[in-house]
Design an enzyme around this catalytic site. Structure first.
Site, PDB file in Angstrom:
ATOM      1  CB  CYS A 107      -0.978  -0.055   1.162  1.00 59.04           C
ATOM      2  SG  CYS A 107      -2.395   1.049   1.006  1.00 59.04           S
ATOM      3  CG  HIS A 108      -0.368   4.938   1.334  1.00 55.18           C
ATOM      4  ND1 HIS A 108      -1.566   4.266   1.231  1.00 55.18           N
ATOM      5  CD2 HIS A 108      -0.555   6.136   0.725  1.00 55.18           C
ATOM      6  CE1 HIS A 108      -2.441   5.029   0.591  1.00 55.18           C
ATOM      7  NE2 HIS A 108      -1.857   6.170   0.276  1.00 55.18           N
TER       8      HIS A 108
END
Length: 177
Positions: A107-108
């Protein structure tokens, strides 16, 4: 695979991106350890809602990369954004690459990899909003469920989002051996 570090901020990690890889490491016979920048407990989130709290096993100041066989960097927007501002956390991540140990980020989480300056020349995926950041840091970004890059000193496993967790967990466990 023996000990796998899960590096998270004191607050802001996406709960499922912590708990699903944790479960996969445990089921594969590994020992996951929760590492943060401060002792005590961390607060997870289910997107924007508070999730569960988990006890920290050690801090980046108290552990060494030599204690671990691999690293998992869960996502959540706030988690990697906080970690990339903490020099000890960035150094901890960079040390895994210097040691040639596998790293898995979802994800991030690649924001922390960018700050550690370890993405140049590598192919990654992430949450789509990070693609420009990754390209500007010298990486090739692809929109895929999971990518395993072996272009550097270690295996780097990346995925885009919680929907990719099954593939991410399998690729991470495989990379950790």
């Amino acid at each position: 695979m023996t000990n796998i570090a899960f590096l998270v901020a004191p607050e802001g990690v996406e709960q499922i991106e912590l708990t699903e890889p944790w479960k996969a490491v445990t089921q594969a016979g590994g020992t996951p350890r929760l590492i943060s920048t401060a002792p005590g407990q961390i607060q997870t989130f289910n997107h924007l809602d508070k999730g569960d709290r988990f006890s920290v096993d050690g801090t980046v100041s108290d552990v060494s990369v030599a204690d671990f066989d691999g690293l998992v960097l869960p996502g959540g927007v706030a988690n990697p954004d906080f970690l990339r501002t903490e020099p000890a956390a960035v150094r901890f991540v960079r040390d895994f690459f210097d040691a040639g140990k596998p790293v898995a980020a979802i994800c991030h989480a690649p924001w922390t990899l960018i700050e550690a300056d370890v993405v140049r020349g590598r192919t990654l995926t992430s949450w789509p909003s990070l693609q420009t950041d990754l390209r500007n840091a010298g990486a090739t970004w692809e929109d895929k469920e999971v990518l395993v890059c072996t272009a550097g000193p270690n295996k780097l496993v990346t995925s885009r989002k919680p929907d990719d967790l099954k593939a991410f967990c399998q690729a991470a466990v495989d990379a950790f051996g």
